[in-house]
Design a protein around this motif. Structure first.
Motif, PDB file in Angstrom:
ATOM      1  N   ARG A   1       1.009  -1.248   0.001  1.00  0.00           N
ATOM      2  CA  ARG A   1      -0.075  -0.040   0.082  1.00  0.00           C
ATOM      3  C   ARG A   1       0.841   1.306   0.200  1.00  0.00           C
ATOM      4  NH1 ARG A   1      -5.029   2.111  -1.283  1.00  0.00           N
ATOM      5  NH2 ARG A   1      -5.607   3.899   0.258  1.00  0.00           N
ATOM      6  N   GLY A   2       1.926   1.308   0.680  1.00  0.00           N
ATOM      7  CA  GLY A   2       2.774   2.494   1.009  1.00  0.00           C
ATOM      8  C   GLY A   2       3.425   2.718  -0.455  1.00  0.00           C
ATOM      9  N   VAL A   3       4.087   1.723  -1.174  1.00  0.00           N
ATOM     10  CA  VAL A   3       4.774   1.900  -2.538  1.00  0.00           C
ATOM     11  C   VAL A   3       3.683   2.565  -3.320  1.00  0.00           C
ATOM     12  CG1 VAL A   3       4.265  -0.123  -3.534  1.00  0.00           C
ATOM     13  CG2 VAL A   3       6.413   0.899  -3.883  1.00  0.00           C
ATOM     14  N   HIS A   4       2.419   2.232  -3.360  1.00  0.00           N
ATOM     15  CA  HIS A   4       1.362   2.874  -4.245  1.00  0.00           C
ATOM     16  C   HIS A   4       1.655   4.339  -4.098  1.00  0.00           C
ATOM     17  CE1 HIS A   4      -2.720   2.421  -6.226  1.00  0.00           C
ATOM     18  NE2 HIS A   4      -2.087   3.232  -6.795  1.00  0.00           N
ATOM     19  N   TYR A   5       1.790   5.082  -3.197  1.00  0.00           N
ATOM     20  CA  TYR A   5       1.815   6.581  -2.878  1.00  0.00           C
ATOM     21  C   TYR A   5       3.190   6.943  -3.804  1.00  0.00           C
ATOM     22  CZ  TYR A   5      -1.717   6.382   0.782  1.00  0.00           C
ATOM     23  OH  TYR A   5      -2.813   6.297   1.586  1.00  0.00           O
ATOM     24  N   LEU A   6       4.093   6.095  -4.116  1.00  0.00           N
ATOM     25  CA  LEU A   6       5.468   6.611  -4.530  1.00  0.00           C
ATOM     26  C   LEU A   6       5.101   6.233  -6.120  1.00  0.00           C
ATOM     27  CD1 LEU A   6       7.770   5.031  -2.061  1.00  0.00           C
ATOM     28  CD2 LEU A   6       7.229   7.478  -2.284  1.00  0.00           C
ATOM     29  N   HIS A   7       4.083   5.600  -6.496  1.00  0.00           N
ATOM     30  CA  HIS A   7       4.046   4.999  -7.900  1.00  0.00           C
ATOM     31  C   HIS A   7       3.661   6.288  -8.885  1.00  0.00           C
ATOM     32  CE1 HIS A   7       1.440   3.731 -11.389  1.00  0.00           C
ATOM     33  NE2 HIS A   7       2.733   3.145 -11.481  1.00  0.00           N
ATOM     34  N   ARG A   8       4.450   6.598  -9.949  1.00  0.00           N
ATOM     35  CA  ARG A   8       4.390   7.216 -10.755  1.00  0.00           C
ATOM     36  C   ARG A   8       3.886   6.728 -12.427  1.00  0.00           C
ATOM     37  NH1 ARG A   8       3.914   9.372  -7.097  1.00  0.00           N
ATOM     38  NH2 ARG A   8       4.821  11.237  -5.923  1.00  0.00           N
TER      39      ARG A   8
END
Length: 315
Positions: free
Chosen positions: A49-56
């Motif tokens: 879930r956290g890496v989704h905030y970093l996804h571009r």
């Protein structure tokens, strides 16, 4: 017919109760390790879930699998999830078959402790990998123009901790290398390969794993590299972790030592049996099987009763 069904039902119920008692005692001893494994499953979901905030989002990378396999499209993307769900729930049901079947090879608690160890080790490496480099997701909801491709800043910590379940789990982006679906699939197949008993099912399981790999790529849920890395990484992890873990007793032979300690009641009954044997003049050593002859209340070992009578008569 009714009597037969009632009798077999009674046997099945007794078998379930007996197995439940044993498994609960094992669970009482191993619950800490199992709880850690379950908690780490949640941490893995939290990391995804956290890496989704970093996804571009960005252009889809060139991929050999995308070139070779036709795209299923949004309307048929459910096929890969259906195959995965079938594999997942079939394995879960199989792990509980010792409660029903008389023939069994393992204890369910011990098997799941082993499975969770494989999953946690694989997911730990997966978290390190997808946080090291974020690739633009190839899935439809992760592409440019999709509202789900980028997550807005969370309003509160609960929005992150609760994972926006189940929507946040289904529509995740950024957690690519390597495929979580393939982690579960390969761990389950490898576990059945070792502890399963049906050769045909083992072959079908490997076939499903291959089909699952192709469907994941055709559904554009992962790049081909995500699936390829999962194949050799999970196999290596299971191989090395399995070597480190103590081997489970094989219940099919019927010669495995008892896993649970003997209760005080059992010890008392055993000591009483030994005392009775001593009072009756029986040796506790089962290897001592020499014939004994009783003469005037005495036991004579390896003696001939005729010679004994002759000796007593003075001849």
């Amino acid at each position: 017919m009714t009597y037969y069904v009632a009798r077999e039902g009674s046997k099945l119920w007794k078998r379930v109760l007996g197995e439940t008692k044993v498994e609960l005692q094992l669970l009482g001893e191993k619950w800490k390790l199992l709880l850690v494994g379950v908690i780490l499953q949640y941490i893995h979901g939290l990391a995804a879930r956290g890496v989704h905030y970093l996804h571009r989002p960005g252009p889809i990378l060139q991929d050999v699998g995308f070139i070779l396999l036709p795209e299923l499209g949004k309307e048929r993307a459910y096929i890969s999830e259906t195959v995965f769900s079938f594999m997942f729930f079939s394995f879960v049901l199989w792990t509980f078959h010792p409660f029903i079947y008389q023939s069994k090879r393992f204890y369910t608690v011990l098997l799941w402790r082993r499975v969770l160890a494989f999953l946690v080790a694989s997911q730990f490496l997966r978290i390190i990998t997808f946080y090291s480099t974020q690739l633009p997701g190839p899935n439809y909801h992760c592409r440019e123009g999709s509202k789900l491709a980028r997550l807005p800043r969370p309003d509160n910590i609960l929005e992150v901790l609760l994972l926006n379940f189940p929507r946040g789990v289904i529509y995740g982006c950024g957690d690519l290398i390597f495929s979580s679906h393939m982690i579960f699939t390969l761990v389950f197949v490898l576990t059945y390969q070792k502890y399963g008993s049906r050769r045909f099912i083992k072959q079908v399981a490997w076939l499903i794993a291959i089909i699952q790999s192709l469907l994941i790529i055709a559904s554009r849920k992962h790049y081909t590299v995500d699936v390829v890395v999962a194949w050799y990484t999970v196999n290596l992890i299971v191989f090395f972790v399995d070597k480190k873990l103590p081997e489970m007793p094989d219940r099919s032979t019927g010669t495995s030592p008892p896993l649970l300690p003997i209760s005080a009641k059992d010890k008392d009954s055993k000591s009483k049996e030994e005392q009775l044997k001593l009072l009756n003049g029986n040796s506790l050593d089962t290897s001592d099987r020499r014939p004994r002859t009783q003469v005037n209340g005495k036991h004579l070992e390896d003696s001939n009763p005729v010679n004994g009578d002759a000796t007593m008569n003075g001849t």
